[in-house]
Design a protein around this motif. Sequence first.
Motif, PDB file in Angstrom:
ATOM      1  N   GLN A 174       0.825  -1.207   0.000  1.00 30.38           N
ATOM      2  CA  GLN A 174       0.000   0.000   0.000  1.00 30.38           C
ATOM      3  C   GLN A 174       0.861   1.261   0.000  1.00 30.38           C
ATOM      4  O   GLN A 174       0.583   2.221  -0.712  1.00 30.38           O
ATOM      5  N   GLN A 232      -7.651   9.099  15.373  1.00 32.37           N
ATOM      6  CA  GLN A 232      -7.007   7.882  14.917  1.00 32.37           C
ATOM      7  C   GLN A 232      -6.405   7.131  16.101  1.00 32.37           C
ATOM      8  O   GLN A 232      -6.025   7.731  17.103  1.00 32.37           O
ATOM      9  N   SER A 281      -7.591  -2.544  17.137  1.00 30.20           N
ATOM     10  CA  SER A 281      -8.412  -1.595  16.384  1.00 30.20           C
ATOM     11  C   SER A 281      -7.601  -0.480  15.742  1.00 30.20           C
ATOM     12  O   SER A 281      -8.168   0.494  15.240  1.00 30.20           O
ATOM     13  N   ASP A 337      -5.795   2.137  13.519  1.00 32.47           N
ATOM     14  CA  ASP A 337      -6.005   2.609  12.150  1.00 32.47           C
ATOM     15  C   ASP A 337      -4.731   2.515  11.324  1.00 32.47           C
ATOM     16  O   ASP A 337      -4.784   2.385  10.100  1.00 32.47           O
ATOM     17  N   VAL A 338      -3.578   2.607  11.982  1.00 35.15           N
ATOM     18  CA  VAL A 338      -2.292   2.479  11.306  1.00 35.15           C
ATOM     19  C   VAL A 338      -1.264   1.991  12.323  1.00 35.15           C
ATOM     20  O   VAL A 338      -1.337   2.341  13.503  1.00 35.15           O
ATOM     21  N   ARG A 380      -3.335  -7.899   7.279  1.00 34.54           N
ATOM     22  CA  ARG A 380      -4.236  -6.863   7.792  1.00 34.54           C
ATOM     23  C   ARG A 380      -4.532  -5.868   6.682  1.00 34.54           C
ATOM     24  O   ARG A 380      -3.679  -5.580   5.840  1.00 34.54           O
ATOM     25  N   THR A 381      -5.743  -5.337   6.667  1.00 31.98           N
ATOM     26  CA  THR A 381      -6.116  -4.380   5.621  1.00 31.98           C
ATOM     27  C   THR A 381      -5.710  -2.958   5.988  1.00 31.98           C
ATOM     28  O   THR A 381      -5.412  -2.151   5.104  1.00 31.98           O
ATOM     29  N   ASP A 382      -5.697  -2.636   7.288  1.00 31.02           N
ATOM     30  CA  ASP A 382      -5.238  -1.314   7.698  1.00 31.02           C
ATOM     31  C   ASP A 382      -3.722  -1.227   7.511  1.00 31.02           C
ATOM     32  O   ASP A 382      -3.031  -2.259   7.546  1.00 31.02           O
TER      33      ASP A 382
END
Length: 319
Positions: A81, A117, A207, A209-210, A276-278
């Motif tokens: 990404q 965030q 949880s 976010d990054v 992981r998608t994040d």
Amino acid sequence: MNRLNEIEATREDEAARAGWLYYVGGMTQDQIAAELGVSRQRAQRLVSRAVSEGLVRVRIEHKISACLELEAALRRRFDLQTVRVAPSLGEGGDSARATAPLAATVLERILARPEPQVLAFGTGRSLSAMVEEVMQPPANAHKIVSLIGNIAPDGSASFYDVIMRMADKLRLPHYPMMVPVISETAEERAMFDRLKPVQAVQKLAQSADVTFLGVGQMGDDAPLYKDGFITLAELRELQRAGAVGELVGSVYDAQGQLVHTPVMARIGNYRMAAQRTDPVIGIAAGATKVAAIRGALTGKLLNGLVTDEETARSLTQES
């Protein structure tokens, strides 16, 4: 303020002024010497001090084509990404210092988001260097959470703790992983995991976010071993099991598969999951880390990377 502190403050002011005149004012060292009333040699030393002590931050805005090409190659090869490649500092250069400004710009973009965030952090030299380069204050009251314990067997804290430095610099709410890096037994580690404050931090980490992570190598210079968290015998046990790298204490092999040995059950950390998608961004560079970085990318433990040219070039070559 005593006399020695006054002298040091004056010298630091002088170095900061010299750095400003050189990098912002565009003055030569001869002009700086005349402006400050010092010798040319002293002016040179003052400018050098301004940079080495972080009184002046230098960032290159121009996109160097060779770095851009390596970024594209890494993105294609490992389906990443986020990729940033910094110019190498040459033989003997500090790789953590090379990646720090670029890593800081990635972090600053997250800090600029208006919505709150959750930012998760590992530890290590590269992340510590990144924190020192961050200049932009947060736009909101983001939360920062640690992914690994910071307490050594002798009760001391890690010198490269990131979350406390980040919290102190940006005044953000922070959630440390209040467990030892490694417990005496797996049962003791399980006891810590059952504590409600530890469970709350683990849940917050899940949880995130990054996530920003340093990448540890598993050769004889492995950070887990060098920093005294595991013994040489335990390092050899991990190496025999195929270990090439570790992310916040989660040790993995060349394919990015987690290695399971008795010592791993004693490490107090957030267990890293693959795919992981994040954003999960590794900050790492250097010849000794290539195998560790490649394993983490191959196993999809990371989906982002900030590194330097030499490391990126090695990663794009066939292993």
